[in-house]
Design a protein around this motif. Structure first.
Motif, PDB file in Angstrom:
ATOM      1  N   LYS A 139      -1.456  11.651   4.487  1.00 10.96           N
ATOM      2  CA  LYS A 139      -2.306  12.256   5.577  1.00 10.96           C
ATOM      3  C   LYS A 139      -3.187  13.128   5.182  1.00 10.96           C
ATOM      4  CE  LYS A 139       1.406  11.518   9.074  1.00 10.96           C
ATOM      5  NZ  LYS A 139       1.016  10.226   9.688  1.00 10.96           N
TER       6      LYS A 139
ATOM      7  N   VAL B 175       0.953  -1.223  -0.021  1.00 15.43           N
ATOM      8  CA  VAL B 175       0.039   0.105  -0.158  1.00 15.43           C
ATOM      9  C   VAL B 175       0.939   1.221  -0.081  1.00 15.43           C
ATOM     10  CG1 VAL B 175      -1.725   1.231   1.458  1.00 15.43           C
ATOM     11  CG2 VAL B 175      -1.794  -1.147   1.460  1.00 15.43           C
TER      12      VAL B 175
ATOM     13  N   GLY C 144      -5.246   7.253   1.447  1.00 15.48           N
ATOM     14  CA  GLY C 144      -4.987   5.899   1.649  1.00 15.48           C
ATOM     15  C   GLY C 144      -6.096   5.349   2.175  1.00 15.48           C
ATOM     16  N   GLN C 145      -7.023   6.030   3.148  1.00 11.62           N
ATOM     17  CA  GLN C 145      -8.107   5.181   3.683  1.00 11.62           C
ATOM     18  C   GLN C 145      -9.258   5.149   2.288  1.00 11.62           C
ATOM     19  OE1 GLN C 145      -9.448   6.503   7.670  1.00 11.62           O
ATOM     20  NE2 GLN C 145      -7.747   7.548   7.773  1.00 11.62           N
TER      21      GLN C 145
ATOM     22  N   VAL D 151       0.801   5.817  -0.676  1.00 11.41           N
ATOM     23  CA  VAL D 151       0.349   7.038  -1.076  1.00 11.41           C
ATOM     24  C   VAL D 151       1.824   7.786  -1.246  1.00 11.41           C
ATOM     25  CG1 VAL D 151      -1.182   8.967  -0.492  1.00 11.41           C
ATOM     26  CG2 VAL D 151      -1.706   6.810  -0.006  1.00 11.41           C
TER      27      VAL D 151
ATOM     28  N   GLY E  74      -6.137  11.545   3.508  1.00 12.83           N
ATOM     29  CA  GLY E  74      -7.314  10.736   3.477  1.00 12.83           C
ATOM     30  C   GLY E  74      -7.129   9.901   2.195  1.00 12.83           C
TER      31      GLY E  74
ATOM     32  N   ASP F  99       0.582  -2.078  10.298  1.00  9.47           N
ATOM     33  CA  ASP F  99       0.325  -1.378  11.494  1.00  9.47           C
ATOM     34  C   ASP F  99      -1.209  -1.520  11.671  1.00  9.47           C
ATOM     35  OD1 ASP F  99      -0.042   0.568  13.278  1.00  9.47           O
ATOM     36  OD2 ASP F  99       1.154   2.151  12.398  1.00  9.47           O
TER      37      ASP F  99
HETATM   38  C1  LIG Z   1       0.458   4.485   5.296  1.00 10.91           C
HETATM   39  C2  LIG Z   1      -0.108   5.182   4.119  1.00 10.91           C
HETATM   40  C3  LIG Z   1      -0.613   4.329   3.164  1.00 10.91           C
HETATM   41  C4  LIG Z   1      -1.539   6.059   4.853  1.00 10.91           C
HETATM   42  O1  LIG Z   1      -1.934   6.978   3.644  1.00 10.91           O
HETATM   43  P1  LIG Z   1      -2.454   8.545   3.786  1.00 10.91           P
HETATM   44  O2  LIG Z   1      -3.065   8.595   2.643  1.00 10.91           O
HETATM   45  O3  LIG Z   1      -1.160   8.894   4.223  1.00 10.91           O
HETATM   46  O4  LIG Z   1      -3.273   8.225   5.214  1.00 10.91           O
HETATM   47  P2  LIG Z   1      -4.730   8.734   5.462  1.00 10.91           P
HETATM   48  O5  LIG Z   1      -4.455  10.141   5.118  1.00 10.91           O
HETATM   49  O6  LIG Z   1      -5.567   7.888   4.622  1.00 10.91           O
HETATM   50  O7  LIG Z   1      -5.085   8.376   6.748  1.00 10.91           O
HETATM   51  C5  LIG Z   1      -4.594   9.240   7.739  1.00 10.91           C
HETATM   52  C6  LIG Z   1      -5.046   9.017   9.172  1.00 10.91           C
HETATM   53  O8  LIG Z   1      -4.137   7.867   9.449  1.00 10.91           O
HETATM   54  C7  LIG Z   1      -3.246   8.133  10.368  1.00 10.91           C
HETATM   55  N1  LIG Z   1      -1.840   7.365   9.913  1.00 10.91           N
HETATM   56  C8  LIG Z   1      -1.223   7.745   8.796  1.00 10.91           C
HETATM   57  N2  LIG Z   1      -0.149   6.879   8.771  1.00 10.91           N
HETATM   58  C9  LIG Z   1      -0.337   6.141   9.912  1.00 10.91           C
HETATM   59  C10 LIG Z   1       0.651   5.034  10.696  1.00 10.91           C
HETATM   60  N3  LIG Z   1       1.428   4.652   9.832  1.00 10.91           N
HETATM   61  N4  LIG Z   1       0.231   4.570  11.759  1.00 10.91           N
HETATM   62  C11 LIG Z   1      -0.842   5.102  12.216  1.00 10.91           C
HETATM   63  N5  LIG Z   1      -1.681   5.889  11.970  1.00 10.91           N
HETATM   64  C12 LIG Z   1      -1.355   6.516  10.789  1.00 10.91           C
HETATM   65  C13 LIG Z   1      -3.210   9.597  10.615  1.00 10.91           C
HETATM   66  O9  LIG Z   1      -2.807  10.143  11.665  1.00 10.91           O
HETATM   67  C14 LIG Z   1      -4.529  10.057  10.105  1.00 10.91           C
HETATM   68  O10 LIG Z   1      -5.321   9.792  11.233  1.00 10.91           O
HETATM   69  P3  LIG Z   1      -6.855  10.655  11.432  1.00 10.91           P
HETATM   70  O11 LIG Z   1      -7.724   9.982  10.180  1.00 10.91           O
HETATM   71  O12 LIG Z   1      -7.325  10.047  12.669  1.00 10.91           O
HETATM   72  O13 LIG Z   1      -6.673  11.828  11.271  1.00 10.91           O
HETATM   73  C15 LIG Z   1       0.690   6.344   3.654  1.00 10.91           C
HETATM   74  O14 LIG Z   1       1.264   7.059   4.657  1.00 10.91           O
HETATM   75  C16 LIG Z   1       2.056   5.596   2.978  1.00 10.91           C
HETATM   76  O15 LIG Z   1       2.197   5.401   1.899  1.00 10.91           O
HETATM   77  N6  LIG Z   1       3.137   5.487   3.703  1.00 10.91           N
HETATM   78  C17 LIG Z   1       4.380   4.976   3.480  1.00 10.91           C
HETATM   79  C18 LIG Z   1       4.473   3.523   2.881  1.00 10.91           C
HETATM   80  C19 LIG Z   1       3.898   2.542   4.084  1.00 10.91           C
HETATM   81  O16 LIG Z   1       4.176   2.616   5.215  1.00 10.91           O
HETATM   82  N7  LIG Z   1       2.727   1.832   3.436  1.00 10.91           N
HETATM   83  C20 LIG Z   1       2.248   0.793   4.261  1.00 10.91           C
HETATM   84  C21 LIG Z   1       2.762  -0.273   4.687  1.00 10.91           C
HETATM   85  S1  LIG Z   1       2.317  -1.467   3.229  1.00 10.91           S
END
Ligand SMILES: CC(C)(COP(=O)(O)OP(=O)(O)OC[C@H]1O[C@@H](n2cnc3c(N)ncnc32)[C@H](O)[C@@H]1OP(=O)(O)O)[C@@H](O)C(=O)NCCC(=O)NCCS
Length: 179
Positions: A94, A86, A98-99, A88, A96, A122
């Protein structure tokens, strides 16, 4: 405006590079290489029926991607998929995406008749989209897990009974270091 699509094949050539950039920034270069190679291998070696993917784009720029691959449970009739990797785009995290992308991906799996989805990550983040920590008694992972607390899953069909027997992943995931 962010658009969601299930036509991951249309952008397949860009996906390994996107996973490399995102995981290099969030972890390090080595992790970037590993996840990029995993995505390339998934796209190249997975039978068509065993791979799904979803993309997020903004004005035609790729901003997110998820790949889903089949977990075979030979002793259980249900269809099970693994959600991984996964990503973004770093400068769009951060907000929205990803969700939304996960929610869209789960809808696509339901349309394909998938009963259960597992992931490895996570619990605090994936809990926001319905994933809960599971044990091997609920669904056996295909390999021993380095971080058993990251083994997560959710039923898409309402059937909450444990998935029977051992599992096999697709060949790209058939590497103990990924687990
Ligand atoms: C993890 C990932 C996919 C999340 O996507 P995103 O678009 O940033 O996340 P969203 O905006 O949909 O979600 C944000 C919410 O999740 C929380 N959040 C984001 N990353 C988080 C993490 N690693 N741990 C816990 N919470 C997290 C934010 O605080 C936020 O919380 P809220 O809705 O209560 O405000 C993205 O940050 C990413 O690509 N990270 C690097 C690669 C990775 O770690 N991939 C996942 C492992 S395969």
């Amino acid at each position: 405006m962010v658009n969601l699509s299930a036509d991951y094949k249309a952008r397949a050539a860009e996906l390994p590079g996107m996973f490399r950039d995102v995981f290099t920034a969030s972890e390090n270069e080595e992790e970037g290489r590993i996840v990029s190679a995993l995505a390339a291998d998934l796209l190249k070696s997975t039978p068509e029926d065993d791979l799904l993917g979803v993309l997020a784009t903004d004005r035609d720029v790729l901003v997110g991607c998820i790949l889903f691959s089949r977990l075979h449970y030979d002793q259980d009739p249900r269809q099970v998929f693994l959600m991984s990797p996964v990503a973004v785009r770093t400068d769009r995290q951060k907000s929205g995406i990803g969700q939304r992308l996960i929610g869209f991906g789960l809808e696509q799996l339901r349309l394909h008749g998938v009963d259960f989805v597992a992931t490895y990550g996570d619990p605090a983040y994936y809990g926001k989209t319905g994933f809960q920590p599971i044990t091997e008694a609920v669904a056996q992972p295909p390999m021993p897990l380095n971080m058993p607390h990251g083994w997560l899953g959710q039923s898409l069909s309402g059937d909450e009974t444990p998935i029977e027997g051992p599992s096999r992943c697709v060949s790209a995931f058939n590497r103990p270091d990924l687990w």
